[in-house]
Design an enzyme around this catalytic site. Structure first.
Site, PDB file in Angstrom:
ATOM      1  N   GLY A 275      45.532  40.939  38.314  1.00  0.00           N
ATOM      2  CA  GLY A 275      44.966  40.294  38.718  1.00  0.00           C
ATOM      3  C   GLY A 275      45.030  38.632  39.539  1.00  0.00           C
ATOM      4  N   THR A 276      46.761  39.339  40.106  1.00  0.00           N
ATOM      5  CA  THR A 276      47.222  38.536  41.160  1.00  0.00           C
ATOM      6  C   THR A 276      45.649  37.785  42.349  1.00  0.00           C
ATOM      7  OG1 THR A 276      48.599  39.942  42.311  1.00  0.00           O
ATOM      8  CG2 THR A 276      49.389  38.778  40.737  1.00  0.00           C
ATOM      9  N   GLY A 277      45.415  39.117  42.768  1.00  0.00           N
ATOM     10  CA  GLY A 277      44.738  38.576  44.337  1.00  0.00           C
ATOM     11  C   GLY A 277      43.791  38.439  43.303  1.00  0.00           C
ATOM     12  N   CYS A 278      42.953  38.549  42.918  1.00  0.00           N
ATOM     13  CA  CYS A 278      41.496  37.486  41.870  1.00  0.00           C
ATOM     14  C   CYS A 278      42.111  36.505  41.971  1.00  0.00           C
ATOM     15  CB  CYS A 278      41.076  38.075  40.431  1.00  0.00           C
ATOM     16  SG  CYS A 278      40.888  40.130  41.136  1.00  0.00           S
TER      17      CYS A 278
ATOM     18  N   LYS B  32      49.075  38.247  52.252  1.00  0.00           N
ATOM     19  CA  LYS B  32      49.489  38.285  51.599  1.00  0.00           C
ATOM     20  C   LYS B  32      50.706  39.274  51.447  1.00  0.00           C
ATOM     21  CE  LYS B  32      46.114  38.859  49.016  1.00  0.00           C
ATOM     22  NZ  LYS B  32      45.319  39.030  47.584  1.00  0.00           N
TER      23      LYS B  32
ATOM     24  N   THR C 263      51.375  41.683  36.520  1.00  0.00           N
ATOM     25  CA  THR C 263      50.922  41.101  37.524  1.00  0.00           C
ATOM     26  C   THR C 263      49.575  41.324  37.822  1.00  0.00           C
ATOM     27  OG1 THR C 263      51.824  42.490  39.337  1.00  0.00           O
ATOM     28  CG2 THR C 263      53.383  40.486  39.239  1.00  0.00           C
TER      29      THR C 263
END
Length: 265
Positions: free
Chosen positions: A204-207, A169, A202
């Site tokens: 919590g974007t990965g979750c 990512k 932003t």
């Protein structure tokens, strides 16, 4: 299923995952690994569950409801990672998305070196898709990542660890590479681009991305399509990010419901 920690602020962890599952109209189940006292400003306390409590949650759901896809998030320590990896070796899940929550997008390491090694050696090889951010990809590949070519090289190195596919990512990259992701599944090397959303909110974007990938896999989409769909979902959710609290707010998981009240009749 989400196998992850709880975020009391509701922006990341199992709270973000369940919102994402619900948006995609799949039923979400959970195996809680830890409880955090957390808000938009940061984490003030973390309490781990026992490894047996974590695996009991997984097994109980498998025995009755079943799991079409799962994602792992914050596993916190070596003991929990080992227990989850051992359990999934005995009772494999067909679609397993591993979000290797090891390093924050700002570059701060979140788990110790033994836990990193356990995740790398025992869990990542079982993954259908592993989704490291820039700094996690550096840790897993041993490469410094400063360019698209570096991201591609890292994806190939991480693929050699055993997962079926890798998504490096680019949220932590700068300039034109910000938000650009690299996919590698042993055959296809793809660069995934969407609109860059300029927002400070932003959290919590990965979750959210890994949960959306898992949801799309549960719905029957092929891995690359599931990943592209999830990236499109996250991009739109970022357009409706919530300006909550005094720090970094969460993305707008239910963005179709966020129409201003003045538009209602």
């Amino acid at each position: 299923m989400t196998i992850a920690g709880s975020d009391s602020g509701g922006g990341a962890g199992i709270q973000a995952d369940l919102k994402t599952f619900a948006f995609h109209r799949v039923h979400g189940t959970t195996a809680l690994t830890c409880i955090t006292a957390q808000n938009t400003l940061g984490v003030t306390r973390v309490d781990a569950l026992s490894p047996d409590a974590v695996t009991a949650q997984i097994q109980t759901v498998i025995d009755d409801i079943g799991i079409q896809a799962a994602k792992t998030g914050m596993l916190l320590n070596c003991e929990i990672i080992a227990a989850v990896a051992d359990h999934l070796t005995r009772r494999p899940i067909q679609n397993l998305v591993v979000d290797p929550v090891m390093v924050s997008r700002a570059g701060a390491q979140l788990i110790d070196d033994d836990a990193v090694a356990m995740l790398r050696d025992r869990l990542i090889p079982q993954a259908s898709i592993v989704t490291p951010n820039r700094y996690e990809a550096q840790l897993l590949s041993g490469l410094a990542i400063e360019s698209l070519a570096h991201m591609q090289q890292a994806a190939k190195k991480i693929y050699a660890l055993g997962p079926k596919a890798v998504l490096v990512k680019g949220g932590g990259m700068t300039g034109e590479l910000r938000g650009v992701d690299v996919w590698f599944d042993g055959t296809r090397l793809e660069t995934l681009r969407t609109q860059t959303i300029d927002t400070p909110n932003t959290h919590g974007t990965g979750c959210t991305l890994s949960a959306a990938i898992a949801a799309n896999l549960a719905l029957g989409y092929p891995p690359l399509t599931a990943t592209a769909n999830a990236k499109d979902y996250l991009t739109e959710a970022l357009q409706y990010a919530l300006n909550l609290g005094g720090g970094q707010g969460p993305v707008g998981h239910f963005f179709p419901l966020l129409t201003p009240l003045t538009d209602c009749h």
